[in-house]
Design an enzyme around this catalytic site. Structure first.
Site, PDB file in Angstrom:
ATOM      1  N   HIS A  91      45.169  53.432  29.705  1.00 11.41           N
ATOM      2  CA  HIS A  91      45.407  53.430  28.262  1.00 11.41           C
ATOM      3  C   HIS A  91      44.163  53.827  27.477  1.00 11.41           C
ATOM      4  O   HIS A  91      44.248  54.117  26.282  1.00 11.41           O
ATOM      5  CB  HIS A  91      45.889  52.046  27.831  1.00 11.41           C
ATOM      6  CG  HIS A  91      46.564  52.033  26.500  1.00 11.41           C
ATOM      7  ND1 HIS A  91      47.718  52.755  26.226  1.00 11.41           N
ATOM      8  CD2 HIS A  91      46.250  51.402  25.335  1.00 11.41           C
ATOM      9  CE1 HIS A  91      48.082  52.553  24.977  1.00 11.41           C
ATOM     10  NE2 HIS A  91      47.205  51.746  24.417  1.00 11.41           N
ATOM     11  N   SER A 147      48.454  55.229  20.828  1.00 10.18           N
ATOM     12  CA  SER A 147      49.186  53.999  21.104  1.00 10.18           C
ATOM     13  C   SER A 147      50.127  53.708  19.924  1.00 10.18           C
ATOM     14  O   SER A 147      51.010  54.506  19.645  1.00 10.18           O
ATOM     15  CB  SER A 147      48.208  52.855  21.380  1.00 10.18           C
ATOM     16  OG  SER A 147      48.853  51.748  21.937  1.00 10.18           O
TER      17      SER A 147
END
Length: 700
Positions: free
Chosen positions: A670, A555
């Protein structure tokens, strides 16, 4: 009544420049369509190439098997939450890859083999409905927590479907509340009423694709009939109404917020038939209620009536006085940080406040009580020199659980009910730590700041070329990186002679809000400089060499790795770029990127684009460079950072003739995996890559 006001001096209010790359400047924009057939065909070809190269390695099967054994192990600690009808746990294993929601009693839980009662079988639900359901938790009506809204994600996306569930009958409620897939949240007002903050329509979504309106939804109504009670602005990151409850679950006030940037929020309270703006800093928030005292947390210095409450402190206000005069009520300091201290988590039980602290990246917990008009505190008796976390707490009683761990010793779970904590469970060892040691060092960054880091390495390692080393970092959004048991990394990497480094970079939260705020927006390069400085220090101390040094992060950490290997390709021989941000000139247009303008700046504004463009990895990739054959991976179902970042990075590397690997899971979102088999494969792919690059010698 609703509220709609103009935003403050946020980046999105400034005149925007049109100098954002479009199809003429960027030939890979087509990869920004997550499920476009052409994009998925490209993904399939890339996956085939990467899997052929990495799964053929004779170490792959063993690594995947070892990882899966750890992830599916029955002797893991089944972490729980406290509820009036028992202790609840979500459990995934080989037989239940999607997972089980189950409960037990405290007495049974304290034994070696708890007896679990099944509440919800997510695998059975997914099979019955032919959906890729991923369990995302529940929101329940206090105080009995029987009536819940269960959140289910299709394939691991952040967006969820929510359905009413009865914890007593263990069934979804026929004809009950049900919300379609969306971002946002709900809270229970009573058994027949919800406070709903969701994406009611595309017109009621912010630029960041989050909701900015809230409604009161009564049982029997259609969602369209629900009364809107709060409205922010489409220019907000997100906004909505909320409920301020005490530990018993009783509603004490109706509140609202407007996140005008990722790190700045306006707070409101419903007072005398209107929304009243609270006079607290934009980087402050309501923290909770303890002993009829309302707590406020601030990330910046807060001056009130001539007194300054320092950043990261907790401030108390008498609840009844606050209800009468929210902005005029007297404020009292509860806690302020010392040198190199910061708050890290906390909990409010039936009778006390517990605050987790980081003290030079080491953990401890304080207990606070409000007695005879004054705050008292004491240190909870837990082991020193470890990472300490508050794992679960009861709203009704003083029951609380803590986790204690470090790099080499398995996590221990402690339990207390107002007294001294006692260990009740411990994870089994996943690797033999004999011959390994942990050291903490400091590197000097480009501007002279000392940057701490931990290294886990073979004992007595001499500066004779060092060991294959993987360095992890994050450095953003005030999120700290803390020592924790290296179960998978220990088994798959350390036990094979590798070393592991955890860097505590500016931009993170290891030393409080200022550690974050000094490395954001125009100063974001400081984070990248810190990471490079740690790498240089590792080489200078002889722990490793550039040929043996790899980096990984996800990320924001994927952006970190991208900046590192494009700015200093000579310093690394492997780079794992996980679910990353990568194209920082279009990040505001991809996924939910616009919500992070507060962290990085707005590339539409020329002055701010000048901060971003020099480090944006996608733009910085160039032909003729000796990059460390990076391994980029993502998830098709990631609706947060979006797979386009990793895809475009790989596509540009390919176009320039640069070696690379790319892999994309169709599900996982994610988090990078929806079940243990998927997670084990991702681990094996990455460690095979690291071994090939760092242990087998640098390829010609």
């Amino acid at each position: 009544m609703t509220l709609e006001t103009t935003t403050g001096d946020s980046a999105s209010d400034q005149p925007a420049d049109a100098g954002i790359p479009g199809p003429e400047q960027d030939p890979f924009i087509w990869l920004e369509e997550a499920r476009d057939p052409s994009a998925l065909e490209w993904v399939e070809a890339e996956n085939d190439r990467t899997l052929s190269a990495l799964t053929a390695d004779p170490r792959f099967d063993a690594l995947k098997s070892e990882a899966l054994d750890i992830l599916d192990s029955e002797d893991r600690i089944p972490f729980v939450s406290f509820r009036p009808d028992g202790l609840y746990n979500f459990w995934q294993d080989k037989q239940n890859p999607r997972g089980l929601v189950r409960r037990t009693s405290l007495e049974s839980y304290r034994g070696e083999n708890p007896e679990w009662e099944l509440v919800l079988d997510v695998d059975a639900l997914a099979k019955e409905e032919c959906r890729e359901w991923v369990y995302r938790g529940s929101t329940c009506l206090p105080p009995d927590l029987r009536h819940c809204m269960i959140a289910l994600s299709d394939g691991g996306k952040d967006a969820t479907v929510m359905r009413e569930f009865d914890m007593q009958t263990k069934n979804f409620v026929a004809g009950g509340f049900e919300l379609p897939e969306s971002q946002g949240s709900i809270q229970w007002i009573d058994k027949d009423t919800l406070l709903v903050t969701r994406n009611f329509s595309k017109e009621l979504m912010t630029e960041s694709e989050y909701p900015y309106t809230s409604r009161i939804w009564k049982r029997g109504q259609s969602l369209d009939e629900a009364e809107e009670i709060f409205r922010g602005s489409p220019k907000d990151v997100w906004s909505g109404a909320s409920l301020l409850r005490d530990a018993s679950g009783a509603i004490q006030a109706r509140t609202a917020f407007r996140a005008i940037s990722f790190h700045e929020t306006e707070n409101y309270v419903w007072k005398d038939g209107d929304w009243l703006r609270l006079e607290i800093p934009l980087k402050a928030s309501l923290y909770g209620i303890v002993d009829r005292q309302l707590l406020v947390s601030t990330d910046v210095d807060w001056e009130v009536d001539g007194e300054t409450f320092p950043a990261d402190s907790l401030v108390a206000i008498d609840l009844e006085e606050w209800k009468v005069d929210p902005n005029g009520a007297q404020k009292t300091l509860v806690w302020a940080p010392g040198e190199r201290q910061t708050r890290q988590g906390g909990a409010i039980t039936g009778h006390a406040l517990y605050v987790g602290l980081l003290d030079n990246v080491r953990g401890r917990v304080l207990r606070f009580n409000f007695i005879d008009g004054a705050w008292t505190s004491e240190t909870v008796d837990l082991p020193d020199n470890a990472t300490v976390g508050i794992q679960a707490s009861s709203n009704e009683t003083d029951q609380i659980m803590y986790t204690v761990s470090d790099f080499l010793n398995p996590t221990t779970l402690y339990y207390a009910d107002g007294g001294k904590p006692e260990p009740i469970k411990q994870s089994s060892s996943r690797f033999d730590p004999t011959g390994m040691e942990v050291e903490q060092h400091e590197a000097t960054s480009a501007d002279g700041t000392k940057i701490p880091y931990f290294i886990v390495k073979p004992s007595g390692m001499k500066p004779d070329g060092g060991a294959a080393t993987v360095m992890h970092g994050y450095g953003g959004f005030q999120v700290p990186q803390l020592p924790g048991y290296l179960g998978l990394t220990g088994k798959l990497w350390l036990s094979r002679g590798g070393a592991y480094v955890l860097a505590n970079l500016r931009g993170g939260g290891e030393f409080g809000p200022n550690w974050h705020q000094t490395a954001m927006r125009e100063n974001k390069q400081r984070t990248w400089d810190d990471f490079i400085a740690v790498a240089e220090d590792l080489v200078a101390r002889g722990f490793t060499t550039p040929t043996q040094l790899g980096i990984e992060g996800g990320s924001q950490g994927g952006l970190l790795v991208g900046t590192a290997f494009t700015q200093r390709p000579d310093l690394f021989n492997a780079a794992i770029v996980q679910i990353p941000l990568f194209d920082m000139l279009r990040f505001h247009l991809i996924g939910r990127g616009a919500s992070w303008i507060g962290e990085y700046g707005d590339p539409r504004i020329p002055e701010q684009r000048a901060w971003i463009e020099p480090y944006s990895p996608y733009q910085k990739i160039a032909e003729g460079m000796d990059y460390p054959s990076p391994f980029l991976w993502a998830s098709t179902a990631d609706d947060r950072t979006h797979p386009a970042h990793a895809r475009k990075g790989a596509a540009k590397l390919k176009a320039l003739g640069q070696p690379y690997y790319y892999y994309e899971e169709m599900t996982g979102g994610h988090s990078g995996g929806v079940d243990n088999s998927q997670r084990a494969q991702l681990q094996a792919l990455q460690f095979v890559y690291l071994m090939q690059r760092l242990m087998d010698g640098k390829p010609e």
